[in-house]
Design a protein around this motif. Sequence first.
Motif, PDB file in Angstrom:
ATOM      1  N   ALA A  56       0.832  -1.210   0.000  1.00 48.67           N
ATOM      2  CA  ALA A  56       0.000   0.000   0.000  1.00 48.67           C
ATOM      3  C   ALA A  56       0.864   1.256   0.000  1.00 48.67           C
ATOM      4  O   ALA A  56       0.694   2.161  -0.824  1.00 48.67           O
ATOM      5  N   GLN A  57       1.814   1.309   0.924  1.00 42.99           N
ATOM      6  CA  GLN A  57       2.652   2.502   1.045  1.00 42.99           C
ATOM      7  C   GLN A  57       3.591   2.637  -0.159  1.00 42.99           C
ATOM      8  O   GLN A  57       3.851   3.740  -0.634  1.00 42.99           O
ATOM      9  N   GLY A  58       4.075   1.498  -0.652  1.00 41.75           N
ATOM     10  CA  GLY A  58       4.946   1.536  -1.832  1.00 41.75           C
ATOM     11  C   GLY A  58       4.230   2.112  -3.045  1.00 41.75           C
ATOM     12  O   GLY A  58       4.748   3.005  -3.730  1.00 41.75           O
ATOM     13  N   VAL A  59       3.009   1.620  -3.286  1.00 40.10           N
ATOM     14  CA  VAL A  59       2.236   2.116  -4.434  1.00 40.10           C
ATOM     15  C   VAL A  59       1.851   3.577  -4.209  1.00 40.10           C
ATOM     16  O   VAL A  59       1.924   4.398  -5.136  1.00 40.10           O
ATOM     17  N   ALA A  60       1.464   3.914  -2.986  1.00 43.43           N
ATOM     18  CA  ALA A  60       1.058   5.296  -2.702  1.00 43.43           C
ATOM     19  C   ALA A  60       2.209   6.260  -2.973  1.00 43.43           C
ATOM     20  O   ALA A  60       2.025   7.296  -3.637  1.00 43.43           O
ATOM     21  N   LEU A  61       3.401   5.959  -2.492  1.00 43.49           N
ATOM     22  CA  LEU A  61       4.525   6.885  -2.694  1.00 43.49           C
ATOM     23  C   LEU A  61       4.950   6.921  -4.165  1.00 43.49           C
ATOM     24  O   LEU A  61       5.240   7.999  -4.697  1.00 43.49           O
ATOM     25  N   ALA A  62       4.961   5.767  -4.813  1.00 42.63           N
ATOM     26  CA  ALA A  62       5.326   5.753  -6.238  1.00 42.63           C
ATOM     27  C   ALA A  62       4.339   6.615  -7.030  1.00 42.63           C
ATOM     28  O   ALA A  62       4.741   7.410  -7.891  1.00 42.63           O
ATOM     29  N   ALA A  63       3.049   6.468  -6.730  1.00 40.07           N
ATOM     30  CA  ALA A  63       2.033   7.268  -7.428  1.00 40.07           C
ATOM     31  C   ALA A  63       2.225   8.753  -7.128  1.00 40.07           C
ATOM     32  O   ALA A  63       2.141   9.605  -8.026  1.00 40.07           O
ATOM     33  N   GLN A  64       2.500   9.068  -5.871  1.00 37.18           N
ATOM     34  CA  GLN A  64       2.702  10.479  -5.493  1.00 37.18           C
ATOM     35  C   GLN A  64       3.898  11.068  -6.243  1.00 37.18           C
ATOM     36  O   GLN A  64       3.825  12.178  -6.765  1.00 37.18           O
ATOM     37  N   LYS A  65       4.999  10.312  -6.310  1.00 33.17           N
ATOM     38  CA  LYS A  65       6.186  10.821  -6.999  1.00 33.17           C
ATOM     39  C   LYS A  65       5.926  11.006  -8.500  1.00 33.17           C
ATOM     40  O   LYS A  65       6.545  11.855  -9.142  1.00 33.17           O
ATOM     41  N   LEU A  66       5.031  10.169  -9.056  1.00 34.88           N
ATOM     42  CA  LEU A  66       4.716  10.267 -10.480  1.00 34.88           C
ATOM     43  C   LEU A  66       3.520  11.182 -10.742  1.00 34.88           C
ATOM     44  O   LEU A  66       3.147  11.405 -11.902  1.00 34.88           O
ATOM     45  N   GLY A  67       2.909  11.687  -9.674  1.00 33.20           N
ATOM     46  CA  GLY A  67       1.802  12.631  -9.836  1.00 33.20           C
ATOM     47  C   GLY A  67       0.521  12.003 -10.360  1.00 33.20           C
ATOM     48  O   GLY A  67      -0.242  12.646 -11.080  1.00 33.20           O
ATOM     49  N   VAL A  68       0.264  10.729  -9.995  1.00 35.34           N
ATOM     50  CA  VAL A  68      -0.976  10.081 -10.435  1.00 35.34           C
ATOM     51  C   VAL A  68      -1.785   9.636  -9.213  1.00 35.34           C
ATOM     52  O   VAL A  68      -1.222   9.377  -8.156  1.00 35.34           O
ATOM     53  N   PRO A  69      -3.135   9.538  -9.355  1.00 32.73           N
ATOM     54  CA  PRO A  69      -3.948   9.135  -8.200  1.00 32.73           C
ATOM     55  C   PRO A  69      -3.773   7.658  -7.837  1.00 32.73           C
ATOM     56  O   PRO A  69      -3.490   6.835  -8.709  1.00 32.73           O
ATOM     57  N   ALA A  70      -3.946   7.362  -6.554  1.00 35.58           N
ATOM     58  CA  ALA A  70      -3.855   5.981  -6.078  1.00 35.58           C
ATOM     59  C   ALA A  70      -4.965   5.713  -5.073  1.00 35.58           C
ATOM     60  O   ALA A  70      -5.202   6.517  -4.174  1.00 35.58           O
ATOM     61  N   VAL A  71      -5.676   4.589  -5.261  1.00 38.92           N
ATOM     62  CA  VAL A  71      -6.656   4.107  -4.284  1.00 38.92           C
ATOM     63  C   VAL A  71      -6.099   2.823  -3.689  1.00 38.92           C
ATOM     64  O   VAL A  71      -5.637   1.952  -4.426  1.00 38.92           O
ATOM     65  N   ILE A  72      -6.110   2.740  -2.352  1.00 35.29           N
ATOM     66  CA  ILE A  72      -5.551   1.545  -1.717  1.00 35.29           C
ATOM     67  C   ILE A  72      -6.606   0.892  -0.835  1.00 35.29           C
ATOM     68  O   ILE A  72      -7.175   1.541   0.047  1.00 35.29           O
TER      69      ILE A  72
END
Lengths: 321, 321
Positions: free
Chosen positions: B79-95
């Motif tokens: 969850a945290q890995g996908v959330a941070l990767a999405a944040q760094k790439l500027g895309v939305p993430a739902v976990i």
Amino acid sequence: MNIQMIEAAATRARSITRRTPLLSSPALDAIAGRRVLVKPECLQHTGSFKFRGAWSALTALPEDQRAKGVIAFSSGNHAQGVALAAQKLGVPAVILMPSDAPAAKIEGTRSYGAEVVLYDRTTESREEIGAAIAAERGLTLVRPYDEPQVIAGQGTCGLEIAEQAAEAGVTEADVLVCCGGGGLTAGIALALEARAPGLRVRPAEPEGYDDTARSLHSGSRERNAQEAGGLCDAILTPMPGELTFPINARLCGPGVVVSDQEVLRAMSLALRHLKLVAEPGGAVALAAALFHGDELAGEAVICTISGGNLDPAMLARALEV
Amino acid sequence: MNIQMIEAAATRARSITRRTPLLSSPALDAIAGRRVLVKPECLQHTGSFKFRGAWSALTALPEDQRAKGVIAFSSGNHAQGVALAAQKLGVPAVILMPSDAPAAKIEGTRSYGAEVVLYDRTTESREEIGAAIAAERGLTLVRPYDEPQVIAGQGTCGLEIAEQAAEAGVTEADVLVCCGGGGLTAGIALALEARAPGLRVRPAEPEGYDDTARSLHSGSRERNAQEAGGLCDAILTPMPGELTFPINARLCGPGVVVSDQEVLRAMSLALRHLKLVAEPGGAVALAAALFHGDELAGEAVICTISGGNLDPAMLARALEV
């Protein structure tokens, strides 16, 4: 003292001391209000930066002198650094430790093969006891900070900070360094003067043991009112060093002084967000970075976690903050 | 799946993921009776190796697909890995996270800007809930382990182990990997097959959740009797992955299974001697290295600490062991 001595120490330490990483966490950035880059020397061999200086000092000794053995006095981190360096070089080490040092540090020092001699920090003079044993056995005293080769060894941490900060895109920042006698502070300051002049060292100290901050302010070496009993055992020294203070007076910005409560909060945040164990004296610079932002300049701050050797009860105490 | 995919993931991750060090401690060597080299992925961004796979998966997506956003289900580290990767790439993430996940992981996921949807792990199907949200919003599902680009990302940890073990003079050893669905295990195994064939991966699991060990033994994917409630929340998966198991069956040695008490002792020893916070699921491989030496071969053992995200109460519990 010059950058060549630090680079020579780095060469002697290659593939021996650890190149610790430069870490960060968005949660800490948010608390500090700026980027926080952390140099975790708790991950160094023996759990503190002191191994750097000890290795430098022992490898700089003439071989016949080194073979007779070394002696050091220390509340625990210098003790472990000298003990492990001596063990790796196959020479005897005697370490004088105050009887109130954390049990983890006394055990650690013994585990590296050193002979530990305990003394009472409030009634006995470690210098006198040490001088007697050294004379009797022909041991060389390795001072914890007032020794050029020790300062040079601590300076290798500064060489790494200079490189790693540049890799992180940080060329101008305050560098907060946990400060006792001032050896790590002086070593890093000398390295940065030569390799990253936009990075300025600021010593961090706990309240009641802010001798370096007061000395930097007054321009001459000031003494602490007390010498023991504080939370931050690793950095409770009577006054700035004879060799370290002139270096720090020339190169450092004003000291930053933190409360014990701030230290415990910094320890707790290091556990939660950096996954690192910081001992109280090792967390003062992080506490300054997180909670004294108004005394700092720039968009980023760099700080050392100088050590992580502490008793489990102290760690549990930090977790409760 | 091949080494080229792992090397491509490493190229995409350059200066983004952290190269974690390879640590050791004489005290742990003494307990294990051999050299113990520890790869501390608790120091990776977000506090676990999962950021490697998430970054790999998100950067491998076509740009227009990635821009619509991603969805993941996870007990907390993926969850945290996908959330941070999405944040760094500027895309939305739902976990999607189980409501009994550690609070630190839920907060961490939110802190990286993701939208967290909680579900009941015992009564609801995360797959069904996830599929519905994904369809409605056009999100791409990022699976925690059964996804080639995720396995490739975890494999970058194996590339580092291959290099760092060689630097440490270790070319033959068991490599104990904390194993849930088997993504980290498979990624490291593939990297070592190509880059360090003398290093053999052995999955480490907690008692009661030893699906991979049993599956390796029987030759086909075995299911755990229970799916929740264990100490090691990070690695409680129902059964080995469809993609990961064939890789692990081909490349891994027998699994090593440890007790909860051994996990807690390993956590405590990591705090004391490595100055590192390991979460229960992240400490199973260290527990295997320290307490199951009779199941291991060779003069050295390498083990991952796969994550360090846990609630303070759990850390305090480990300190009491």
